[in-house]
Motif scaffolding. Structure first.
Motif, PDB file in Angstrom:
ATOM      1  N   TYR A   1      30.107  51.534  37.734  1.00  0.00           N
ATOM      2  CA  TYR A   1      28.616  51.982  37.771  1.00  0.00           C
ATOM      3  C   TYR A   1      28.212  51.108  39.210  1.00  0.00           C
TER       4      TYR A   1
ATOM      5  N   TYR B   1      25.076  56.771  27.146  1.00  0.00           N
ATOM      6  CA  TYR B   1      24.808  58.077  27.809  1.00  0.00           C
ATOM      7  C   TYR B   1      26.139  58.943  27.951  1.00  0.00           C
TER       8      TYR B   1
ATOM      9  N   PHE C   1      22.329  59.180  38.239  1.00  0.00           N
ATOM     10  CA  PHE C   1      21.537  59.220  37.335  1.00  0.00           C
ATOM     11  C   PHE C   1      20.027  59.019  37.829  1.00  0.00           C
TER      12      PHE C   1
ATOM     13  N   ARG D   1      22.565  53.814  41.303  1.00  0.00           N
ATOM     14  CA  ARG D   1      22.502  54.480  40.004  1.00  0.00           C
ATOM     15  C   ARG D   1      23.426  55.421  39.858  1.00  0.00           C
TER      16      ARG D   1
ATOM     17  N   ALA E   1      25.315  51.712  27.007  1.00  0.00           N
ATOM     18  CA  ALA E   1      24.120  51.109  27.421  1.00  0.00           C
ATOM     19  C   ALA E   1      24.029  49.743  27.273  1.00  0.00           C
TER      20      ALA E   1
ATOM     21  N   GLU F   1      21.004  49.946  31.262  1.00  0.00           N
ATOM     22  CA  GLU F   1      21.393  49.739  32.416  1.00  0.00           C
ATOM     23  C   GLU F   1      23.123  50.158  31.871  1.00  0.00           C
TER      24      GLU F   1
ATOM     25  N   LEU G   1      17.543  56.529  32.772  1.00  0.00           N
ATOM     26  CA  LEU G   1      17.987  55.015  32.469  1.00  0.00           C
ATOM     27  C   LEU G   1      16.745  54.222  31.920  1.00  0.00           C
TER      28      LEU G   1
END
Length: 197
Positions: free
Chosen positions: A116, A44, A166, A121, A194, A179, A171
Motif C-alpha cells: 500500500y 476492506y 481507493f 491511496r 484496516a 489506513e 478510507l
C-alpha cells in the motif's frame, strides 16, 4: 402506588426502551450506509473483478525500451495466487521497431506481491517478476535484447505500478479515518486489513 400508577410507569419504561431501540437501529443503519462497499469489521475486501476493472482502465500501456523498441501491452487479465500471497497479470504484448520487419507479439505474464502506498491511496505491485514472455518470430540475434525488455518491463515499468486506487470515502468508516495495513491475497479477492493512522 396504585395499580394504574404502576401500569403507567411500566408503560413509560416500555416506551423509553422502545424509543432507545429505535434510535440504536437508526444509528446502526446510518453507520452501515457510511461504510464503503466491501468493508468488513477487520478491513476492506475487493474482488478480483474490481481489481480487473480498475487495471483494465489503465490499458493499453505503451512504452519505449532500449531506445528503439516500442512495447504495447493490452488485454490484462488478473488471477490470484492465495497460496503464495501474490497476484498474476497476463497481457498481450506487441513489440515494434525499425529493426523488425513486423511486430513481434505474444503473451507477457508476471507475478507480484502487493503493498500500500499512502500518498496515492493505492495498492501497488511489489517486486514483480516475469514468469513468461513468449514473442513469436524473434529474429536471430535479437533474443537477448527481447529478454532484456521482459526484465525491464517487470523491474522498471511494472514495479510499484498501481493496480487499485481507493477513493477517499473508502478510507473512512463512520467518519473515522482508517489506513490499509497487511494485504492478503485470497482465492477470490484481496483483503486489506484496516488500522488507525
Amino acid at each position: 402506588m396504585t395499580d394504574s400508577t404502576k401500569l403507567a410507569a411500566r408503560s413509560n419504561r416500555f416506551r423509553w426502551w422502545a424509543g432507545a431501540a429505535a434510535v440504536a437501529a437508526v444509528v446502526a443503519v446510518v453507520l452501515v450506509a457510511c461504510m464503503p462497499t466491501g468493508w468488513t469489521g477487520g478491513g476492506y475486501t475487493f474482488s478480483r473483478n474490481q481489481m480487473q476493472e480498475a487495471l483494465a482502465r489503465k490499458f493499453p500501456f505503451q512504452r519505449r525500451f532500449l531506445g528503439f523498441f516500442d512495447v504495447t501491452l493490452t488485454n490484462p487479465q488478473i488471477s490470484l495466487d492465495a497460496a503464495r500471497n501474490r497476484i498474476a497479470i497476463q497481457a498481450d504484448a506487441s513489440v515494434e521497431s525499425g529493426l523488425l520487419r513486423q511486430p513481434l507479439t505474444g503473451p507477457l505474464a508476471i507475478s507480484s506481491g502487493l503493498h500500500y502506498d499512502a500518498p496515492t491511496r493505492s495498492i501497488r505491485l511489489d517486486q514483480p517478476s516475469v514468469d513468461r514472455f513468449d514473442l513469436q518470430n524473434v529474429p536471430g540475434g535479437l533474443g537477448q535484447q527481447i529478454s532484456a525488455i521482459g526484465s525491464l518491463i517487470a523491474g522498471q515499468l511494472l514495479n510499484d505500478y498501481a493496480v487499485y486506487t481507493f477513493k477517499p470515502e473508502q478510507l473512512k468508516v463512520a467518519g473515522i479515518a482508517v489506513e490499509p495495513g497487511t494485504i492478503t491475497v485470497l482465492p477470490e479477492g484481496v483483503h486489506v486489513q484496516a488500522k488507525r493512522p
